[in-house]
Design an enzyme around this catalytic site. Structure first.
Site, PDB file in Angstrom:
ATOM      1  N   GLY A 124       0.666  -1.188   0.081  1.00  0.00           N
ATOM      2  CA  GLY A 124       0.116   0.000  -0.020  1.00  0.00           C
ATOM      3  C   GLY A 124       0.823   1.214  -0.094  1.00  0.00           C
ATOM      4  CD  GLN A 125      -0.534   7.106   0.636  1.00  0.00           C
ATOM      5  OE1 GLN A 125      -1.478   7.001   1.763  1.00  0.00           O
ATOM      6  NE2 GLN A 125      -0.491   8.484   0.376  1.00  0.00           N
ATOM      7  CG  LEU A 126       3.057   3.397   6.003  1.00  0.00           C
ATOM      8  CD1 LEU A 126       3.961   4.673   6.026  1.00  0.00           C
ATOM      9  CD2 LEU A 126       2.196   3.423   7.292  1.00  0.00           C
ATOM     10  CG  ASP A 137      -0.196  -6.330  -0.123  1.00  0.00           C
ATOM     11  OD1 ASP A 137      -0.112  -5.231   0.659  1.00  0.00           O
ATOM     12  OD2 ASP A 137      -1.460  -6.650  -0.682  1.00  0.00           O
ATOM     13  CB  ILE A 138      -4.244  -9.894   0.748  1.00  0.00           C
ATOM     14  CG1 ILE A 138      -5.137 -10.880   0.549  1.00  0.00           C
ATOM     15  CG2 ILE A 138      -4.571  -8.568   0.172  1.00  0.00           C
ATOM     16  CD1 ILE A 138      -6.530 -10.703   1.227  1.00  0.00           C
ATOM     17  CE1 TYR A 191      -8.228   3.160   8.790  1.00  0.00           C
ATOM     18  CE2 TYR A 191      -8.670   5.270   9.587  1.00  0.00           C
ATOM     19  CZ  TYR A 191      -7.777   4.333   8.942  1.00  0.00           C
ATOM     20  OH  TYR A 191      -6.277   4.680   8.935  1.00  0.00           O
ATOM     21  CE  LYS A 207      -6.059   2.188  11.462  1.00  0.00           C
ATOM     22  NZ  LYS A 207      -5.150   1.139  11.244  1.00  0.00           N
ATOM     23  CB  ILE A 221      -3.698 -10.422   8.378  1.00  0.00           C
ATOM     24  CG1 ILE A 221      -5.048  -9.630   7.614  1.00  0.00           C
ATOM     25  CG2 ILE A 221      -2.627  -9.545   8.257  1.00  0.00           C
ATOM     26  CD1 ILE A 221      -5.526  -8.257   8.432  1.00  0.00           C
TER      27      ILE A 221
HETATM   28  P1  NAD Z   1      -3.216   0.984   1.776  1.00  0.00           P
HETATM   29  O1  NAD Z   1      -4.785   0.748   1.591  1.00  0.00           O
HETATM   30  O2  NAD Z   1      -2.633   1.773   0.766  1.00  0.00           O
HETATM   31  O3  NAD Z   1      -2.682  -0.400   1.722  1.00  0.00           O
HETATM   32  C1  NAD Z   1      -3.220  -1.534   2.652  1.00  0.00           C
HETATM   33  C2  NAD Z   1      -2.529  -2.736   2.120  1.00  0.00           C
HETATM   34  O4  NAD Z   1      -2.929  -3.774   2.956  1.00  0.00           O
HETATM   35  C3  NAD Z   1      -2.861  -3.009   0.517  1.00  0.00           C
HETATM   36  O5  NAD Z   1      -1.731  -3.021  -0.215  1.00  0.00           O
HETATM   37  C4  NAD Z   1      -3.701  -4.343   0.720  1.00  0.00           C
HETATM   38  O6  NAD Z   1      -3.732  -5.150  -0.381  1.00  0.00           O
HETATM   39  C5  NAD Z   1      -3.316  -4.801   2.096  1.00  0.00           C
HETATM   40  N1  NAD Z   1      -4.155  -5.741   2.723  1.00  0.00           N
HETATM   41  C6  NAD Z   1      -5.632  -5.704   2.586  1.00  0.00           C
HETATM   42  N2  NAD Z   1      -6.150  -6.689   3.291  1.00  0.00           N
HETATM   43  C7  NAD Z   1      -5.289  -7.390   3.766  1.00  0.00           C
HETATM   44  C8  NAD Z   1      -5.165  -8.657   4.056  1.00  0.00           C
HETATM   45  N3  NAD Z   1      -6.413  -9.170   4.577  1.00  0.00           N
HETATM   46  N4  NAD Z   1      -3.963  -9.337   4.463  1.00  0.00           N
HETATM   47  C9  NAD Z   1      -2.880  -8.842   3.956  1.00  0.00           C
HETATM   48  N5  NAD Z   1      -2.837  -7.570   3.337  1.00  0.00           N
HETATM   49  C10 NAD Z   1      -3.949  -6.814   3.190  1.00  0.00           C
HETATM   50  O7  NAD Z   1      -3.056   1.765   3.352  1.00  0.00           O
HETATM   51  P2  NAD Z   1      -1.757   2.670   3.676  1.00  0.00           P
HETATM   52  O8  NAD Z   1      -2.245   3.957   3.326  1.00  0.00           O
HETATM   53  O9  NAD Z   1      -0.577   2.182   3.245  1.00  0.00           O
HETATM   54  O10 NAD Z   1      -2.156   2.447   5.297  1.00  0.00           O
HETATM   55  C11 NAD Z   1      -1.205   1.684   5.847  1.00  0.00           C
HETATM   56  C12 NAD Z   1      -1.546   1.695   7.593  1.00  0.00           C
HETATM   57  O11 NAD Z   1      -1.356   3.205   7.712  1.00  0.00           O
HETATM   58  C13 NAD Z   1      -2.843   1.184   7.796  1.00  0.00           C
HETATM   59  O12 NAD Z   1      -3.227   0.752   9.066  1.00  0.00           O
HETATM   60  C14 NAD Z   1      -3.815   2.534   7.754  1.00  0.00           C
HETATM   61  O13 NAD Z   1      -5.035   2.687   8.620  1.00  0.00           O
HETATM   62  C15 NAD Z   1      -2.654   3.555   8.520  1.00  0.00           C
HETATM   63  N6  NAD Z   1      -2.955   4.877   8.166  1.00  0.00           N
HETATM   64  C16 NAD Z   1      -2.858   5.292   6.934  1.00  0.00           C
HETATM   65  C17 NAD Z   1      -2.896   6.843   6.558  1.00  0.00           C
HETATM   66  C18 NAD Z   1      -2.979   7.435   5.248  1.00  0.00           C
HETATM   67  O14 NAD Z   1      -3.334   8.545   5.032  1.00  0.00           O
HETATM   68  N7  NAD Z   1      -2.573   6.522   4.323  1.00  0.00           N
HETATM   69  C19 NAD Z   1      -3.452   7.520   7.955  1.00  0.00           C
HETATM   70  C20 NAD Z   1      -3.254   7.238   9.139  1.00  0.00           C
HETATM   71  C21 NAD Z   1      -3.438   5.761   9.143  1.00  0.00           C
HETATM   72  N1  SER Z   2      -5.892   9.180   5.911  1.00  0.00           N
HETATM   73  C1  SER Z   2      -6.447   8.115   6.441  1.00  0.00           C
HETATM   74  C2  SER Z   2      -7.882   7.982   5.380  1.00  0.00           C
HETATM   75  O1  SER Z   2      -8.062   9.107   5.033  1.00  0.00           O
HETATM   76  C3  SER Z   2      -6.810   8.103   7.826  1.00  0.00           C
HETATM   77  O2  SER Z   2      -6.281   7.278   8.313  1.00  0.00           O
HETATM   78  O3  SER Z   2      -8.638   6.970   5.708  1.00  0.00           O
END
Ligand code: NAD
Ligand code: SER
Length: 323
Positions: free
Chosen positions: A14-16, A37-38, A145, A149, A56
């Site tokens: 994912g993004q992070l 990743d899934i 969500y 959390k 997971i």
């Molecule tokens: P994302 O949606 O871009 O990536 C999530 C990844 O998880 C995806 O690649 C997806 O394929 C994978 N995934 C989904 N279900 C799965 C499963 N059952 N088993 C294994 N992998 C699975 O999310 P992100 O933006 O990278 O966020 C990462 C973390 O950071 C999350 O916990 C999110 O809540 C947290 N977060 C993100 C933001 C943000 O702005 N991006 C802000 C606050 C918190």
């Molecule tokens: N940036 C995330 C969202 O918009 C918050 O955790 O869902």
């Protein structure tokens, strides 16, 4: 496999995750990082490290990956973000909360030493104060969500207190990076707008022009996770999740920051359901405790981030995908 100890990143596609993996590889070396990743296709975005497809909910497979690579640290990032969570709230609870419990339990069972799990500003809502939202305050999330959390934070503290599992967490604000297009979140606009500017396309924003939200540039977000994970146990006073801030801006403000480089760039506003979610979140957070405990100190403000984002996107233009 030798006796090398490795780091497992779950939900790494994912993004992070993509950005975090790049930094972990740079810091600890290619062999030290196992991305998973899934979605097996995400492996192509995660070169230069081990990759294992992993859901997971498949806990025995998770345990075998941990055993195979002698995993000592897990970064658990798999999630359904806020806007997608409103489409299917039960799926959001399953992935965001049940999934976390499975990871914590497997980590405990397999003697993993440290787990990182990101929470979010989405835990706030209802009667939470909006400005400089405190670490210890009202937690009344409005979204599925945010509910998951908030509960997840308490479970992290429970696993630490009851089982001694060293779980560490950050309440991230909206994350902005040039490496990967986000989807399913409420703060996604703050990435999309840069891609439009670089492609010289007008942007229509789904939030109102004056909707201020806490945001963070990806290098700071990755650095925060690494700093927190490297801090000595004795300096970790928060076992739910730390507030971490960097900047706060509205769509109109980021638009003006971009316009310094793209004077012909235009924005329009067509708010949708995500506006309600954004309205329930803080404008800014008080992160004093993170600064005191493990020296949190973000580098990027809005203008510095804008310059860096535009520079990277312009140089990597071919990777920018717009529909
Ligand atoms: P994302 O949606 O871009 O990536 C999530 C990844 O998880 C995806 O690649 C997806 O394929 C994978 N995934 C989904 N279900 C799965 C499963 N059952 N088993 C294994 N992998 C699975 O999310 P992100 O933006 O990278 O966020 C990462 C973390 O950071 C999350 O916990 C999110 O809540 C947290 N977060 C993100 C933001 C943000 O702005 N991006 C802000 C606050 C918190
Ligand atoms: N940036 C995330 C969202 O918009 C918050 O955790 O869902």
């Amino acid at each position: 496999m030798g006796d090398k100890q490795r780091i497992l990143v779950i939900g790494a596609g994912g993004q992070l995750g993509q950005e975090l993996v790049r930094t972990l590889v740079a810091v600890f070396g290619e062999d030290a990082v196992v991305a998973s990743d899934i979605n097996p296709e995400k492996g192509m975005y995660l070169p230069n490290c081990h990759f294992e497809p992993l859901n997971i909910f498949a806990t025995e497979r998770m345990a075998s990956v941990i055993r195979k690579y002698r995993i000592k640290q897990i970064y658990h990032l798999a999630a359904i973000l806020s806007a997608d969570g409103e489409v299917d709230p039960h799926a959001s609870w399953q992935v965001n909360l049940d999934g976390l419990l499975l990871v914590l339990d497997t980590a405990k069972r397999m003697h993993v030493e440290k787990v990182f799990w990101p929470s979010s500003i989405a835990v706030f809502g209802g009667n939470t104060e909006k400005k400089d939202t405190r670490q210890h305050t009202v937690i009344q999330p409005n979204t599925a969500y945010g509910i998951a959390k908030a509960a997840g934070e308490l479970w992290c503290r429970y696993y630490h207190k009851r089982y001694g599992l060293d779980v560490r967490s950050l309440r991230y604000p909206g994350l902005i990076g040039h490496g990967c297009l986000p989807s399913g979140g409420t703060t996604d606009y703050a990435v999309d707008i840069f891609h439009h500017a670089v492609r010289e396309k007008d942007y229509v924003c789904y939030l109102n022009r004056d909707t201020h939200l806490p945001m963070m540039y990806m290098p700071d977000a990755v650095n925060a996770a690494l700093k927190l994970m490297q801090a000595p146990q004795r300096s970790i006073s928060i076992r739910t999740s730390y507030n971490v801030g960097a900047m706060s801006f509205s769509p109109e403000e980021v638009y003006h920051s971009i316009k310094r480089f793209y004077p012909n760039f235009k924005i329009g506003y067509r708010p949708d359901g995500r506006q309600e979610i954004a309205k329930s979140w803080p404008l800014s957070v008080d992160d004093t405790i993170a600064r005191e405990d493990w020296d949190w100190n973000p580098k990027y403000d809005l203008d510095f981030m804008t310059e860096d984002m535009l520079d990277h996107l312009a140089r990597n233009g071919k990777r920018s995908v717009l529909v």
